[in-house]
Design a protein around this motif. Structure first.
Motif, PDB file in Angstrom:
ATOM      1  N   ASN A  27      35.081  35.711  33.139  1.00 16.12           N
ATOM      2  CA  ASN A  27      35.671  36.786  32.333  1.00 16.12           C
ATOM      3  C   ASN A  27      34.649  37.898  32.090  1.00 16.12           C
ATOM      4  N   PHE A  28      33.416  37.500  31.814  1.00 14.32           N
ATOM      5  CA  PHE A  28      32.346  38.482  31.596  1.00 14.32           C
ATOM      6  C   PHE A  28      32.123  39.321  32.852  1.00 14.32           C
ATOM      7  N   LEU A  29      32.059  38.667  34.009  1.00 19.09           N
ATOM      8  CA  LEU A  29      31.812  39.390  35.255  1.00 19.09           C
ATOM      9  C   LEU A  29      32.982  40.290  35.621  1.00 19.09           C
ATOM     10  N   ASN A  30      34.210  39.812  35.408  1.00 20.91           N
ATOM     11  CA  ASN A  30      35.383  40.651  35.682  1.00 20.91           C
ATOM     12  C   ASN A  30      35.354  41.914  34.833  1.00 20.91           C
ATOM     13  N   ASP A  31      34.991  41.767  33.566  1.00 22.33           N
ATOM     14  CA  ASP A  31      34.875  42.933  32.679  1.00 22.33           C
ATOM     15  C   ASP A  31      33.762  43.866  33.159  1.00 22.33           C
ATOM     16  N   LEU A  32      32.648  43.279  33.579  1.00 22.98           N
ATOM     17  CA  LEU A  32      31.513  44.079  34.041  1.00 22.98           C
ATOM     18  C   LEU A  32      31.887  44.900  35.267  1.00 22.98           C
ATOM     19  N   TYR A  33      32.542  44.253  36.245  1.00 20.57           N
ATOM     20  CA  TYR A  33      32.910  44.959  37.472  1.00 20.57           C
ATOM     21  C   TYR A  33      33.977  46.021  37.190  1.00 20.57           C
ATOM     22  N   GLU A  34      34.910  45.706  36.301  1.00 17.89           N
ATOM     23  CA  GLU A  34      35.943  46.686  35.943  1.00 17.89           C
ATOM     24  C   GLU A  34      35.318  47.896  35.250  1.00 17.89           C
ATOM     25  N   ASN A  35      34.323  47.644  34.401  1.00 18.59           N
ATOM     26  CA  ASN A  35      33.636  48.750  33.728  1.00 18.59           C
ATOM     27  C   ASN A  35      32.901  49.639  34.731  1.00 18.59           C
ATOM     28  N   ARG A  36      32.367  49.034  35.774  1.00 19.19           N
ATOM     29  CA  ARG A  36      31.669  49.828  36.793  1.00 19.19           C
ATOM     30  C   ARG A  36      32.647  50.711  37.566  1.00 19.19           C
ATOM     31  N   ILE A  37      33.808  50.163  37.886  1.00 15.34           N
ATOM     32  CA  ILE A  37      34.825  50.972  38.564  1.00 15.34           C
ATOM     33  C   ILE A  37      35.286  52.111  37.660  1.00 15.34           C
ATOM     34  N   ASN A  38      35.478  51.816  36.377  1.00 12.79           N
ATOM     35  CA  ASN A  38      35.871  52.857  35.423  1.00 12.79           C
ATOM     36  C   ASN A  38      34.777  53.921  35.307  1.00 12.79           C
ATOM     37  N   PHE A  39      33.517  53.481  35.384  1.00  5.49           N
ATOM     38  CA  PHE A  39      32.392  54.411  35.335  1.00  5.49           C
ATOM     39  C   PHE A  39      32.467  55.397  36.502  1.00  5.49           C
ATOM     40  N   TYR A  40      32.750  54.885  37.706  1.00  3.17           N
ATOM     41  CA  TYR A  40      32.893  55.771  38.860  1.00  3.17           C
ATOM     42  C   TYR A  40      34.081  56.717  38.677  1.00  3.17           C
ATOM     43  N   GLY A  41      35.180  56.186  38.142  1.00  3.17           N
ATOM     44  CA  GLY A  41      36.352  57.023  37.905  1.00  3.17           C
ATOM     45  C   GLY A  41      36.053  58.134  36.917  1.00  3.17           C
ATOM     46  N   ASN A  42      35.306  57.833  35.881  1.00  2.63           N
ATOM     47  CA  ASN A  42      34.943  58.850  34.891  1.00  2.63           C
ATOM     48  C   ASN A  42      34.053  59.929  35.507  1.00  2.63           C
ATOM     49  N   ILE A  43      33.166  59.516  36.421  1.00  2.00           N
ATOM     50  CA  ILE A  43      32.310  60.490  37.097  1.00  2.00           C
ATOM     51  C   ILE A  43      33.155  61.439  37.940  1.00  2.00           C
ATOM     52  N   VAL A  44      34.118  60.876  38.666  1.00  2.00           N
ATOM     53  CA  VAL A  44      34.971  61.698  39.521  1.00  2.00           C
ATOM     54  C   VAL A  44      35.744  62.720  38.698  1.00  2.00           C
TER      55      VAL A  44
END
Length: 326
Positions: free
Chosen positions: A303-320
């Motif tokens: 669960n921790f890793l899934n949240d971490l990876y999802e946050n990274r994808i959201n981070f890229y989306g926010n940059i875009v």
């Protein structure tokens, strides 16, 4: 300059490829592309021309890797330490990076056809906003491609990567997503920028330097290290053949060492679970209790890793989606 090039192999090159394929082929190749500036001085050209030649050599090597069956390449494109170079050179490199990422996005359909997934390893916040946005777009546009992988280490050092992973773990404990006892070598490894990739089988450095320069220090513990004196822009397919042959000579020793370490790591996790259960239930802990604790730990970690990876994808989306500044 295109990211995907097609080359016709000579009969001698195809013969060498067929011979090499009789033995084990590295699935993941890492490369420290050293010697661009020395090549430029040697050719009496400006430094940026050397870097441009270095990029073209990378696209050539990706073609060679496809023919050999190497489906993942990690290239050390720009270290955090490189920001200490002259402003003129750093600005030139950043402009070159922006140009190449823009070209990459123009070719995303071609990349999808070949199944190429682009990843950028490093601290994107250190990069100019234009490059940060283009890199994030490239990551998101290709993240579902799964035939071959190109990892570009940009604004990267291994020490910064490990520190970032430790900060993620610390935040996970602070937010009660994981427990301190859940932290292990494997969990830290899965928090690195390279999560989802196997460790490099073969690491090549050009230009005669025999050090790793803070590149993939964690991941290269059982990699075959191949150092060659040739400058990166002068690297040829025959140099790559030589590196692969060198890897094959050392394959069994490295594979056995890697296998032994993985076994020891798994045993350490099992022992940790048992010790934790003894602290909770006493010395007469049952196997059922140990199994239940292990299931709970794995669920927390996943669960921790899934949240971490999802946050990274959201981070890229926010940059875009952020406003781009030059």
């Amino acid at each position: 300059m295109t990211w995907i090039i097609e080359q016709h192999r000579t009969w001698a090159e195809w013969a060498a490829i067929r011979v090499l394929k009789v033995g084990p082929i590295p699935r993941h190749l890492a490369v420290i592309m050293d010697g661009n500036r020395r090549f430029a001085r040697k050719e009496q050209k400006d430094t940026l021309t050397g870097h441009k030649q270095g990029f073209h050599k990378l696209t050539e090597m990706l073609c060679w890797c496809r023919d050999l069956g190497i489906n993942e390449v990690t290239a050390y494109a720009f270290s955090i330490e490189n920001f200490k170079r002259s402003k003129h050179e750093v600005n030139g490199l950043m402009d070159l990076a922006a140009e190449k990422f823009a070209k990459l996005l123009e070719e995303k359909d071609k990349l999808a056809k070949h199944g190429v997934c682009i990843r950028v390893l490093g601290d994107l916040t250190l990069l100019p906003s234009v490059i940060r946005k283009l890199a994030a777009e490239a990551i998101l546009a290709t993240r579902h491609n799964d035939k071959c992988f190109l990892n570009l280490a940009l604004a990267y050092t291994s020490r910064a990567e490990i520190t970032s992973a430790m900060n993620d773990l610390q935040e996970g404990v602070k937010e009660r997503k994981i427990e301190t006892n859940d932290i292990s070598e494997e969990l830290l490894e899965r928090c690195l920028y390279t999560h989802g990739s196997r460790d490099p089988d073969l690491l090549v450095r050009t230009s005669g330097e025999v050090r790793l320069s803070d590149f993939l220090l964690w991941q290269s513990g059982f990699s075959c290290l191949f150092f060659t004196k040739v400058l990166w822009p002068e690297f040829t397919i025959w140099h790559l053949f030589g590196a692969v042959f060198y890897y094959q000579r050392h394959y069994h020793t490295l594979a056995e060492a890697r296998k032994k370490t993985v076994s020891q790591r798994e045993h350490a996790v099992d022992e940790s679970d048992i010790e934790r259960c003894r602290l909770m239930y006493g010395d007469k802990v049952s196997q059922e209790q140990i199994n239940a604790y292990a299931r709970g730990r794995k669920e927390r970690v996943n669960n921790f890793l899934n949240d971490l990876y999802e946050n990274r994808i959201n981070f890229y989306g926010n940059i875009v989606n952020e406003k781009t500044l030059s």
